[in-house]
Design an enzyme around this catalytic site. Structure first.
Site, PDB file in Angstrom:
ATOM      1  N   LYS A 302       9.141 -12.236  10.011  1.00 40.42           N
ATOM      2  CA  LYS A 302       9.650 -12.570   8.523  1.00 40.42           C
ATOM      3  C   LYS A 302      10.158 -13.893   8.430  1.00 40.42           C
ATOM      4  O   LYS A 302      11.061 -14.413   9.194  1.00 40.42           O
ATOM      5  CB  LYS A 302      10.955 -11.371   8.268  1.00 40.42           C
ATOM      6  CG  LYS A 302      10.598 -10.886   6.774  1.00 40.42           C
ATOM      7  CD  LYS A 302      11.510  -9.836   6.739  1.00 40.42           C
ATOM      8  CE  LYS A 302      11.559  -9.136   5.369  1.00 40.42           C
ATOM      9  NZ  LYS A 302      11.876  -7.649   5.129  1.00 40.42           N
ATOM     10  N   GLU A 389      15.674   7.780  -0.253  1.00 34.72           N
ATOM     11  CA  GLU A 389      16.432   8.138  -1.429  1.00 34.72           C
ATOM     12  C   GLU A 389      16.742   9.771  -1.582  1.00 34.72           C
ATOM     13  O   GLU A 389      17.872  10.008  -1.915  1.00 34.72           O
ATOM     14  CB  GLU A 389      15.994   7.513  -2.732  1.00 34.72           C
ATOM     15  CG  GLU A 389      16.354   5.957  -2.856  1.00 34.72           C
ATOM     16  CD  GLU A 389      15.432   5.250  -2.069  1.00 34.72           C
ATOM     17  OE1 GLU A 389      14.146   5.791  -1.570  1.00 34.72           O
ATOM     18  OE2 GLU A 389      15.316   4.043  -2.025  1.00 34.72           O
ATOM     19  N   ARG A 417      13.258   8.812  -7.723  1.00 41.98           N
ATOM     20  CA  ARG A 417      12.568   9.498  -6.760  1.00 41.98           C
ATOM     21  C   ARG A 417      13.431  10.858  -6.083  1.00 41.98           C
ATOM     22  O   ARG A 417      12.845  11.648  -5.692  1.00 41.98           O
ATOM     23  CB  ARG A 417      12.346   8.537  -5.502  1.00 41.98           C
ATOM     24  CG  ARG A 417      11.709   9.159  -4.618  1.00 41.98           C
ATOM     25  CD  ARG A 417      11.237   8.266  -3.563  1.00 41.98           C
ATOM     26  NE  ARG A 417      10.155   7.514  -4.048  1.00 41.98           N
ATOM     27  CZ  ARG A 417       9.542   6.329  -3.430  1.00 41.98           C
ATOM     28  NH1 ARG A 417       9.872   6.196  -2.220  1.00 41.98           N
ATOM     29  NH2 ARG A 417       8.512   5.689  -3.926  1.00 41.98           N
TER      30      ARG A 417
HETATM   31  C1  LIG Z   1      11.858   3.474  -3.125  1.00 49.58           C
HETATM   32  C2  LIG Z   1      12.475   2.093  -2.541  1.00 49.58           C
HETATM   33  N1  LIG Z   1      13.819   1.940  -2.026  1.00 49.58           N
HETATM   34  C3  LIG Z   1      14.301   0.689  -1.819  1.00 49.58           C
HETATM   35  C4  LIG Z   1      13.297  -0.337  -2.267  1.00 49.58           C
HETATM   36  C5  LIG Z   1      13.914  -1.748  -1.836  1.00 49.58           C
HETATM   37  N2  LIG Z   1      13.208  -2.407  -0.740  1.00 49.58           N
HETATM   38  C6  LIG Z   1      12.293  -3.350  -1.100  1.00 49.58           C
HETATM   39  S1  LIG Z   1      11.447  -4.053   0.056  1.00 49.58           S
HETATM   40  C7  LIG Z   1      12.443  -3.219   1.206  1.00 49.58           C
HETATM   41  C8  LIG Z   1      12.058  -3.355   2.892  1.00 49.58           C
HETATM   42  C9  LIG Z   1      10.797  -3.213   3.079  1.00 49.58           C
HETATM   43  O1  LIG Z   1      10.504  -3.289   4.401  1.00 49.58           O
HETATM   44  P1  LIG Z   1       9.368  -3.189   5.159  1.00 49.58           P
HETATM   45  O2  LIG Z   1       8.645  -2.150   4.803  1.00 49.58           O
HETATM   46  O3  LIG Z   1       9.604  -3.256   6.495  1.00 49.58           O
HETATM   47  O4  LIG Z   1       8.500  -4.676   4.555  1.00 49.58           O
HETATM   48  P2  LIG Z   1       8.946  -6.221   5.044  1.00 49.58           P
HETATM   49  O5  LIG Z   1       9.630  -6.514   3.787  1.00 49.58           O
HETATM   50  O6  LIG Z   1       9.864  -6.244   6.206  1.00 49.58           O
HETATM   51  O7  LIG Z   1       7.575  -6.832   5.047  1.00 49.58           O
HETATM   52  C10 LIG Z   1      13.313  -2.152   0.575  1.00 49.58           C
HETATM   53  C11 LIG Z   1      14.410  -1.572   1.118  1.00 49.58           C
HETATM   54  C12 LIG Z   1      12.232  -0.324  -2.818  1.00 49.58           C
HETATM   55  N3  LIG Z   1      11.376  -1.044  -3.005  1.00 49.58           N
HETATM   56  N4  LIG Z   1      11.590   0.903  -3.124  1.00 49.58           N
END
Ligand SMILES: Cc1ncc(C[n+]2csc(CCOP(=O)(O)OP(=O)(O)O)c2C)c(N)n1
Length: 664
Positions: A302, A389, A417
């Site tokens: 990242k 969630e 959700r």
């Molecule tokens: C239901 C939900 N909960 C929380 C989030 C907030 N959120 C956005 S991106 C993320 C992390 C995603 O991590 P990953 O899938 O590993 O992708 P990366 O950003 O590391 O590429 C979170 C927790 C969300 N978008 N949707």
């Protein structure tokens, strides 16, 4: 010197470049991301991590015929740059600009919209099932992060995958980070997988193997290798306990485990270097011909290519303006009001210090919700369950049965959700779980996936609910404190960002449940009587509108309703009867919201006074640079409130003038 990026108007141009040119293109894209986002901010880190992957995807596949489904889709900026949107790229997340996520209405290359995590595998599998039924031959490629795998829906899709289709390509983009560091057993499992010596050797062998063969032959040989060589090695990998007798020592009951995906009937390839462009291209070429569902596990960094983002992955996951050279962000001016998120986190610390039965729960959002303050001060009272969630809510319900007072901090939009869990597991059993619903109201630059505009409607129909909305940060602390004294589910909605700037008491105070506060009463001297009920942050607008109306000869009262459930029937009825017009203001959809509940009450009590409702219309609200712009556009403003009140009394001249000024 012109850039390759400037020559790319669509994915067809990516296919025209040679490998060294593609590598140069990747560098140009990184620079464009770093420089292009510096002014207004955005999801820089995740996009820097998927540059090579996205270039390789567009090199191998043909969108829009082939479909890419991105989980969350905060990492689609590179995809946008390569699919005809580069000239608008620097407008991303701003008024009338590109949306920050995949959006079907924005481009045919965005096959599925998202913003919430964990949806991609299900959506992509649905597309694959539809394709199989239609007998067409497009490729469906699903790109999901390691943190998306902590989400239940992802597992529901994986369970359903191999019995649904034979042609499915999954890319597990593993960077070890959610927004914060990824948590839980799945994250440890992936970590063990990628750090195990056998896997490292395997990955190196794999790279060498790919390099040895020309493209055509390679796919065939890869198929063979995946079937025989890799699988054999995978089964050999020491996922078993180091000591055969130490059953359970590996956290898997001692049985050891070959690769999870293989067990689920999905071919697994990896882990491979997600920044190695030729390797990615060859592997994707192979996946394209695969007659079996496949997941390619890629390792990415990242923030790759930007030192500050590599150093602070959490901060650079998504941020506002920054310095494109140093990554420095503007310092907060002293004397600025705190964020609601920080007030929530700091209040949690105070509450936990006073009461051993309070715990804080977050679903992968320690910074966003402010729960990080509790993590830092009292780590044993802080729980991060991952992007889960539904689990967070039922988990809290379980704790509440044992006398705990769990505080679950989840953004209003993500809490949607968990609706059944709120109904079935919390409210039906009347358990004292406290919900801090962050970002209730607009999340302006994120847009419709993130606006929290529906929670009053979806909660006020449920029995046992106590639902409140503070008008300022001190009231938020009081409401949280009051919530810990209730034996029912309590929901507190508050907005994103800067609070009102009022002083916060050292220790929070109890407030009376279901009691509104009169901020300003009628003067009873002269003029038409207007009672303005401003909920939460809309109380400020109510006060400002009252000041203007008062100056124009109206007699105004302003009330802070505090509670949407139980509604303060006495205060609403009293002002309903005393006023010539009642105004309700809410940062929420009008359909079924707070204003609707006032209308229901007036109907029950036969109060005939006209009610003007200010709130969001029955449509999804787009993204914009600021909340104020959207509020003005949709009439959640002082001007529109004043104009609507005057219209009730036929004060047409003033109304027309004001509206003309607003739209100018
Ligand atoms: C239901 C939900 N909960 C929380 C989030 C907030 N959120 C956005 S991106 C993320 C992390 C995603 O991590 P990953 O899938 O590993 O992708 P990366 O950003 O590391 O590429 C979170 C927790 C969300 N978008 N949707």
């Amino acid at each position: 010197m012109s850039r390759y990026l400037d020559m790319i108007d669509g994915p067809e141009h990516v296919k025209k470049l040679t490998l060294p040119q593609l590598q140069e293109l990747a560098g140009e894209i990184r620079t464009e991301l770093i420089e292009g986002l510096a002014k207004a901010g955005g999801h820089l880190g995740p996009n820097l991590g998927v540059v090579e992957l996205t270039v390789a995807l567009h090199r191998v596949f043909n969108t829009p015929k082939d479909n890419f489904v991105w989980d969350v889709s905060h990492q689609v900026y590179v995809h946008k740059l390569l699919t005809g949107r580069k000239n608008r790229f620097r407008t991303i997340r701003q008024t009338d600009g590109l949306n920050g996520f995949a959006l079907r209405s924005e481009s045919p290359h965005d096959s599925f919209g998202a913003g919430h995590a964990g949806t991609a595998l299900s959506a992509a599998l649905g597309m694959a099932a539809a394709r199989d039924k239609l007998g067409t031959d497009e490729n469906i490629v699903c790109i999901f992060g390691d943190a998306a795998l902590t989400n239940g829906i992802s597992f529901e899709a994986i369970n359903n995958l191999s019995c649904t289709t034979k042609r499915f390509i999954g890319i597990l983009n593993d960077n070890e980070w959610s927004i914060a560091k990824n948590v839980g057993a799945i994250s440890s499992y992936l970590n063990r997988l990628i750090t195990h010596p056998s896997y490292n050797k395997l990955a190196k062998d794999f790279e060498a193997f790919v390099r040895r063969f020309p493209k055509g032959e390679l796919a065939l040989r890869l198929a063979h290798k995946a079937e025989e060589g890799l699988k054999g090695a995978i089964n050999d990998v020491g996922m078993r306990p180091k000591n055969e007798f130490a059953l359970g020592g590996d956290g898997k009951g001692g049985y050891g485990s070959p690769v999870f995906f293989e067990e689920m009937g999905i071919r697994y390839l990896g882990p491979i270097d997600g920044h190695n462009l030729p390797l990615l291209i060859s592997t994707l070429e192979f996946a394209k011909q695969c007659d079996h569902p496949i997941v390619i596990h890629i390792l990415t960094q990242k923030g790759k290519g930007f030192e500050a983002a590599l150093k602070f992955p959490e901060k650079f996951h998504g941020l506002g303006p920054y310095d494109a050279k140093t990554g420095d962000t503007p310092t907060v001016k002293t004397g600025t009001a705190p964020n609601y998120q920080d007030v929530m986190g700091q209040t949690m610390v105070k509450l936990c210090q006073r009461n051993n039965f309070i715990v804080g729960i977050t679903a992968a959002m320690p910074s966003g919700t402010g729960m990080k303050h509790l993590e830092k001060a009292m780590p044993n009272r802080y729980i991060d369950v991952g992007i889960a969630e539904e689990h967070a809510v039922i988990f809290a319900a379980g704790m509440a049965t044992k006398g705990f007072h769990p505080v679950v901090a989840i953004y209003s939009t993500f809490l949607q959700r968990s609706y059944d869990c709120i109904h079935h597991d919390v409210c039906l059993q009347d358990l004292p779980v406290i919900f801090c619903m962050d970002r209730s109201g607009l999340s302006a630059n994120d847009g419709p996936t993130h606006h929290g505009l529906f929670d009053i409607s979806y909660l006020r129909c449920l029995p046992n609910v106590i639902a409140m909305a503070p008008a300022n940060e001190d009231e938020l602390a009081d409401m949280m404190f009051t919530a810990t004294h209730q034996n029912h589910p309590v929901f507190i909605r508050y907005p994103r960002g800067t609070a009102e700037g009022v002083p916060i008491k050292d220790q929070p105070a109890l407030i009376e449940i279901g009691k509104a506060v009169v901020v300003r009463n009628f003067s009873n001297q002269s003029g038409r009587k207007v009672a303005l009920f401003g909920l939460g942050p809309m109380n400020t607008i109510a006060r400002q509108a009252a000041a203007q109306l008062q100056a124009d000869g109206y007699d105004c009262a302003v009330i802070n309703p505090r509670f949407t459930k139980p509604l303060d029937a006495g205060t609403h009825e009293f002002y309903g009867r005393a006023a010539d017009v009642v105004v309700t203001l809410e940062d929420h959809v009008l359909a079924g919201g707070y204003g609707s509940s006032v209308l229901e009450l007036f109907s029950e009590k036969s109060v005939a006074t006209q009610v003007v409702r200010i709130g969001w219309p029955d449509q999804f609200i787009e993204h914009a640079s600021t909340q104020d712009e959207l509020r003005r556009k949709y009439g959640l403003s002082v001007e529109n409130t004043v104009a609507k009140v005057k219209a009730v009394f036929g004060d047409v001249r003033v109304v027309t003038e004001k509206l003309a000024a607003t739209s100018a």
